[in-house]
Design a protein around this motif. Structure first.
Motif, PDB file in Angstrom:
ATOM      1  N   UNK A 144     -20.836 -14.071  69.773  1.00 13.10           N
ATOM      2  CA  UNK A 144     -21.588 -13.135  68.937  1.00 13.10           C
ATOM      3  C   UNK A 144     -20.725 -12.623  67.792  1.00 13.10           C
ATOM      4  N   UNK A 145     -19.466 -12.364  68.061  1.00 11.37           N
ATOM      5  CA  UNK A 145     -18.543 -11.897  67.030  1.00 11.37           C
ATOM      6  C   UNK A 145     -18.440 -12.916  65.891  1.00 11.37           C
ATOM      7  N   UNK A 146     -18.439 -14.196  66.220  1.00 17.08           N
ATOM      8  CA  UNK A 146     -18.349 -15.232  65.180  1.00 17.08           C
ATOM      9  C   UNK A 146     -19.576 -15.211  64.272  1.00 17.08           C
ATOM     10  N   UNK A 147     -20.754 -15.015  64.864  1.00 12.41           N
ATOM     11  CA  UNK A 147     -21.976 -14.973  64.053  1.00 12.41           C
ATOM     12  C   UNK A 147     -22.003 -13.745  63.152  1.00 12.41           C
ATOM     13  N   UNK A 148     -21.592 -12.608  63.686  1.00 10.85           N
ATOM     14  CA  UNK A 148     -21.605 -11.389  62.882  1.00 10.85           C
ATOM     15  C   UNK A 148     -20.519 -11.421  61.802  1.00 10.85           C
ATOM     16  N   UNK A 172     -31.423 -18.212  67.078  1.00 11.37           N
ATOM     17  CA  UNK A 172     -30.748 -17.638  68.230  1.00 11.37           C
ATOM     18  C   UNK A 172     -29.776 -16.529  67.913  1.00 11.37           C
ATOM     19  N   UNK A 173     -29.852 -15.984  66.700  1.00 10.14           N
ATOM     20  CA  UNK A 173     -28.902 -14.943  66.301  1.00 10.14           C
ATOM     21  C   UNK A 173     -29.032 -13.700  67.190  1.00 10.14           C
ATOM     22  N   UNK A 174     -30.261 -13.297  67.465  1.00 14.16           N
ATOM     23  CA  UNK A 174     -30.476 -12.075  68.236  1.00 14.16           C
ATOM     24  C   UNK A 174     -30.447 -12.332  69.748  1.00 14.16           C
ATOM     25  N   UNK A 175     -30.866 -13.527  70.167  1.00 19.47           N
ATOM     26  CA  UNK A 175     -30.942 -13.846  71.598  1.00 19.47           C
ATOM     27  C   UNK A 175     -29.691 -14.558  72.095  1.00 19.47           C
TER      28      UNK A 175
END
Length: 348
Positions: free
Chosen positions: A71-75, A51-54
């Motif tokens: 999203x910021x946390x994943x990046x 689910x990184x991109x979606x």
């Protein structure tokens, strides 16, 4: 208002760190360096499945339904791990380019006149809503995305150029495969979100190099003492932390507000933290930090590249300066000396 991360957000960040530790550990990082970077399609699909991109697509569209703060946390975790690939562009293209959300497609971005990263492996390229020119071969760019025939025209005149980051192959596009005059290649929300997600990657890198410096300072001995006991080294480590935490606050706050000025401030602080922390980390490592076997130089080189993408320091400073409004002299004072006119001399 509570700005602390929720339990779900902490679990999301921890889960991504665990995933990257399993699928992109140091052994795989070094293997990627040896083969000259590029995109690992299997890894890309794993990121898509996670689910990184979606992440920000609505659930009814097959996404996770979360927001920019998540999203910021994943990046941030991707930046810690030095994860290669056009992560930001593919994330932004989810729901626009077929296969991007699932990790089946690799999407890169054309940023003005800068060389394009991962162009040889891209299935699509994000550009401004311009026209691809080439004499009689003008090709309209639908929705700011190049694919199919338009992508072929775009890449026809591309040539590889040397990249300072061994994990980021670059191509320069010139001649008839050039995008007509653009302003930064992106505008509006796309540019702002790209800048913020890049700032999050920079934050993760700054945090990781701080940890690396502290770990090395606590293990390396010189003159019979740990180098971490030397005041000069302590100051370097303290400075690294003092750069990282304000950058974290700025990035997290900008993710909540999505305000253009706050995003500009976040990118400016995160770029400075990533570059200067990597340089200080390299200094603390001494001679071994300059060796190819060490990972410190990889963080520095990637930080330099990211600092030139989406929103540069000069552009961010212009946005911040414009937000200040016109500068007016203080009432009843001399602008040059700060004194009242009758105190500044002259003119009786």
């Amino acid at each position: 208002m509570d700005f602390q991360l929720s339990d779900d957000q902490r679990a999301l960040r921890s889960g991504m760190r665990d995933l990257l530790g399993a699928v992109f550990d140091r052994e795989r990082l070094r293997a990627a360096v040896e083969r000259g970077g590029g995109v690992d399609r299997a890894l890309w699909r794993e990121l898509g499945a996670a689910g990184f991109f979606a992440l920000r697509l609505p659930e009814e569209a097959g996404g996770v339904g979360l927001g920019l703060p998540e999203a910021v946390l994943l990046f941030e975790e991707a930046g810690r791990a030095l994860l290669p690939g056009p992560l930001v562009a593919t994330h932004l293209a989810a729901g626009v380019v077929k296969g991007a959300a699932e990790g089946a497609a690799v999407v890169t971005a054309a940023d003005g006149e800068l060389p394009v990263a991962y162009l040889a492996e891209a299935d699509a390229v994000l550009v401004g809503a311009e026209v691809l020119t080439g004499g009689t071969d003008a090709v309209p760019v639908a929705g700011g995305v190049l694919s199919g025939r338009a992508l072929e025209v775009f890449t026809a005149g591309a040539r590889p150029v040397r990249s300072m980051d061994p994990l980021t192959p670059l191509h320069r596009v010139a001649g008839r495969a050039a995008v007509t005059e653009t302003i930064g290649a992106y505008s509006g929300a796309l540019c702002r979100e790209g800048a913020l997600l890049t700032a999050a990657e920079q934050l993760g890198s700054a945090e990781r190099t701080t940890e690396m410096a502290v770990q090395h300072a606590g293990a390396r001995e010189q003159f019979g003492s740990l180098i971490g006991s030397f005041q000069a080294v302590k100051h370097l480590c303290a400075d690294m932390l003092a750069r990282t935490e304000p950058a974290r606050s700025a990035v997290y706050a900008a993710a909540l507000t999505a305000d253009p000025v706050e995003i500009a401030a976040a990118k400016l602080l995160a770029d400075e933290a990533a570059v200067r922390n990597a340089r200080d980390c390299l200094q603390i490592h001494g001679g071994m930090g300059f060796t190819w076997e060490a990972d410190v130089h990889l963080h520095l080189k990637r930080a330099w590249l990211r600092a030139a993408r989406w929103l540069t320091a000069a552009e961010a400073e212009e946005i911040l300066a414009a937000d200040l409004g016109p500068v007016r002299p203080l009432h009843g004072t001399s602008a040059a000396s700060g004194r009242r006119p009758d105190e500044a001399g002259g003119g009786g």
